[in-house]
Scaffold this active site. Structure first.
Site, short mmCIF file in Angstrom:
data_model
loop_
_atom_site.label_atom_id
_atom_site.label_comp_id
_atom_site.label_asym_id
_atom_site.label_seq_id
_atom_site.Cartn_x
_atom_site.Cartn_y
_atom_site.Cartn_z
N SER A 98 5.43 14.21 -37.57
CA SER A 98 6.13 12.84 -36.83
C SER A 98 5.50 12.45 -35.69
O SER A 98 5.14 13.06 -34.68
CB SER A 98 7.38 13.54 -36.32
OG SER A 98 8.17 12.52 -35.49
N HIS A 138 5.90 10.72 -40.92
CA HIS A 138 7.14 10.45 -40.51
C HIS A 138 7.27 9.57 -39.04
O HIS A 138 6.62 9.90 -38.21
CB HIS A 138 7.67 11.89 -40.30
CG HIS A 138 9.51 11.73 -40.07
ND1 HIS A 138 10.32 11.74 -40.92
CD2 HIS A 138 10.21 11.83 -38.71
CE1 HIS A 138 11.37 11.64 -40.34
NE2 HIS A 138 11.26 11.80 -38.89
N ASP A 169 9.83 7.61 -36.52
CA ASP A 169 11.14 7.79 -36.06
C ASP A 169 11.23 6.14 -35.46
O ASP A 169 10.65 6.25 -34.18
CB ASP A 169 11.33 8.94 -34.99
CG ASP A 169 11.21 10.26 -35.68
OD1 ASP A 169 11.97 10.54 -36.55
OD2 ASP A 169 10.28 11.33 -35.51
N MET A 175 13.94 4.30 -33.31
CA MET A 175 15.16 4.60 -32.29
C MET A 175 15.58 3.13 -31.90
O MET A 175 14.57 2.58 -31.26
CB MET A 175 14.86 5.48 -31.45
CG MET A 175 14.57 6.94 -32.04
SD MET A 175 14.34 8.23 -30.66
CE MET A 175 13.79 9.51 -31.73
N HIS A 186 12.40 6.98 -40.57
CA HIS A 186 13.74 7.47 -40.40
C HIS A 186 14.30 6.39 -39.31
O HIS A 186 13.84 6.61 -38.22
CB HIS A 186 13.45 8.86 -39.67
CG HIS A 186 14.69 9.66 -39.15
ND1 HIS A 186 14.56 10.87 -38.42
CD2 HIS A 186 16.05 9.42 -39.39
CE1 HIS A 186 15.65 11.05 -38.30
NE2 HIS A 186 16.57 10.32 -38.64
N MET A 240 17.14 5.51 -36.75
CA MET A 240 18.18 5.93 -35.89
C MET A 240 18.49 4.82 -35.24
O MET A 240 18.23 4.67 -34.12
CB MET A 240 17.65 7.13 -35.14
CG MET A 240 17.19 8.54 -35.59
SD MET A 240 16.09 9.76 -34.86
CE MET A 240 14.68 9.09 -35.53
N MET A 271 19.20 17.01 -40.25
CA MET A 271 18.91 16.92 -38.82
C MET A 271 18.95 18.41 -38.50
O MET A 271 20.22 18.89 -38.37
CB MET A 271 19.51 16.26 -37.85
CG MET A 271 19.11 14.71 -38.46
SD MET A 271 17.57 14.14 -38.33
CE MET A 271 16.89 14.61 -36.60
N ASP A 280 14.45 17.99 -40.41
CA ASP A 280 13.80 17.17 -39.20
C ASP A 280 14.29 18.03 -37.89
O ASP A 280 15.40 17.69 -37.51
CB ASP A 280 14.25 16.09 -39.09
CG ASP A 280 13.57 14.97 -38.32
OD1 ASP A 280 12.63 15.43 -37.50
OD2 ASP A 280 13.86 13.78 -38.15
C1 DX5 Z 1 14.11 13.47 -33.48
C2 DX5 Z 1 13.35 12.99 -34.43
C3 DX5 Z 1 12.31 13.91 -35.15
C4 DX5 Z 1 11.12 14.48 -34.00
C5 DX5 Z 1 11.30 15.69 -34.35
O1 DX5 Z 1 15.26 12.60 -33.33
O2 DX5 Z 1 14.16 12.59 -35.64
O3 DX5 Z 1 11.56 13.35 -36.15
O4 DX5 Z 1 9.91 13.68 -34.05
O5 DX5 Z 1 10.66 16.45 -33.10
P1 DX5 Z 1 10.19 18.13 -33.05
O6 DX5 Z 1 9.31 18.48 -34.38
O7 DX5 Z 1 9.61 18.22 -31.89
O8 DX5 Z 1 11.66 18.80 -33.01
ZN ZN Z 2 12.81 12.07 -37.39
#
Ligand code: DX5
Ligand code: ZN
Length: 223
Positions: free
Chosen positions: A14, A39, A41, A43, A72, A74, A143, A180
Site C-alpha cells: 500500500s 494498492h 488508498d 480517502m 481502494h 474510502m 478490513m 487490509d
Molecule cells: C487503511 C488503508 C490501508 C493501509 C494499511 O485505511 O486502507 O491500505 O495502507 O496500512 P498498514 O499496512 O500500515 O496497516
Molecule cells: Zn487500503
C-alpha cells in the site's frame, strides 16, 4: 495475473506508507521486489478522516509501473468518481459497503467497464450482508483495521471473518479475499491459513527496506 490459483497468496504493498514525494519510485521498487499488485488508498476526508490520492495520481502510477492497480476507495458515495479512476488505469476498484447506497448498480457498472469490482467491509460490517451481491463480487476486501490510517494494530477477529468468507466461497475462485490493515510477518501466515488470497501491507513494507520486507512476507505465506 490478477486471478491466480485459489491458494496462491498475492502481496499488494500500500503506497499510503510510502514517501508521498516519491510515489512512482516506490511503485517501481516494489515491482522490482516481486509485488503482485499495487494498492492505492483513496480517502475523501468524509468517509474517513484523511485525504490522499485522486485519479491523476493513479494515472501517474499507471505510467510508472506495469503492476495491476488495486484502488481502494474510502469515499462516501463514490459512484460519480469510479469512471475517473477506471479511466486512469485501475484494474480493481473497491468501494465500501458502508459508503454506497446503490451497491448492486455500482458493482454492475464497474464490471461493465472491464474492471474487477471489489467490496470492502469495515471491521463491524459482517460478511453475511453481502448475500445478495455475493455472486457479482469479484474482490472482497476485509478490513482488519478501521480505515483511514496506516500503522494501526491488527484486529484479530478479522481472521474469523476471512475464514467465514473462505468457507462461504467453497470451491469457487471468486470473490478473491483480500485483507487490509496490520499485515506483517506474524499476521500474514495466519491470514493465509484462514483463506486470504491477497494481503495488503503498508507500514510493514515501507517502514523498512521494501525488498527485504516483501521477501519476509513471501516466505511467511509460502508453505
Ligand atoms: C487503511 C488503508 C490501508 C493501509 C494499511 O485505511 O486502507 O491500505 O495502507 O496500512 P498498514 O499496512 O500500515 O496497516
Ligand atoms: Zn487500503
Amino acid at each position: 495475473m490478477l486471478v491466480a490459483g485459489p491458494r496462491v497468496v498475492q502481496l499488494a504493498p500500500s503506497l499510503l506508507s510510502a514517501d508521498a514525494g516519491q510515489l512512482a519510485e516506490a511503485a517501481r521498487t516494489v515491482e522490482a521486489a516481486g509485488a503482485d499488485l499495487l494498492h492505492i488508498d483513496v480517502m475523501d476526508g468524509h468517509f474517513v478522516p484523511n485525504i490522499t490520492f485522486g485519479p491523476h495520481v493513479v494515472a501517474a502510477l499507471r505510467r510508472a509501473t506495469r503492476l495491476p492497480l488495486d484502488v481502494h476507495l474510502m469515499v462516501q458515495e463514490p459512484a460519480p468518481l469510479v469512471d475517473a479512476f477506471i479511466d486512469a488505469g485501475a484494474d480493481v476498484v473497491t468501494v465500501h459497503w458502508e459508503a454506497v447506497t446503490h451497491l448492486e448498480r455500482l458493482v454492475a457498472h464497474i464490471k461493465a467497464r472491464d474492471c474487477l469490482a471489489g467490496i470492502a467491509l469495515n471491521p463491524a460490517t459482517p460478511v453475511t450482508l453481502l448475500v445478495d451481491v455475493w455472486d457479482e463480487c469479484d474482490w472482497l476486501l476485509i478490513m482488519s483495521v478501521n480505515p483511514g490510517f496506516g500503522g494501526q494494530p491488527f484486529w484479530p477477529r478479522a481472521l474469523h471473518k476471512v475464514q467465514r468468507a473462505h468457507d462461504w466461497r467453497g470451491e469457487q475462485a471468486r470473490p478473491r479475499i483480500a485483507v487490509d490493515g496490520g499485515v506483517d510477518e506474524t499476521t500474514a501466515p495466519q491470514l493465509a491459513a484462514a483463506g486470504a488470497d491477497v494481503l495488503v501491507a503498508g507500514s510493514y513494507v515501507f517502514d523498512g527496506d521494501p525488498a527485504v520486507r516483501l521477501r519476509n512476507l513471501r516466505q511467511a505465506v509460502t508453505p
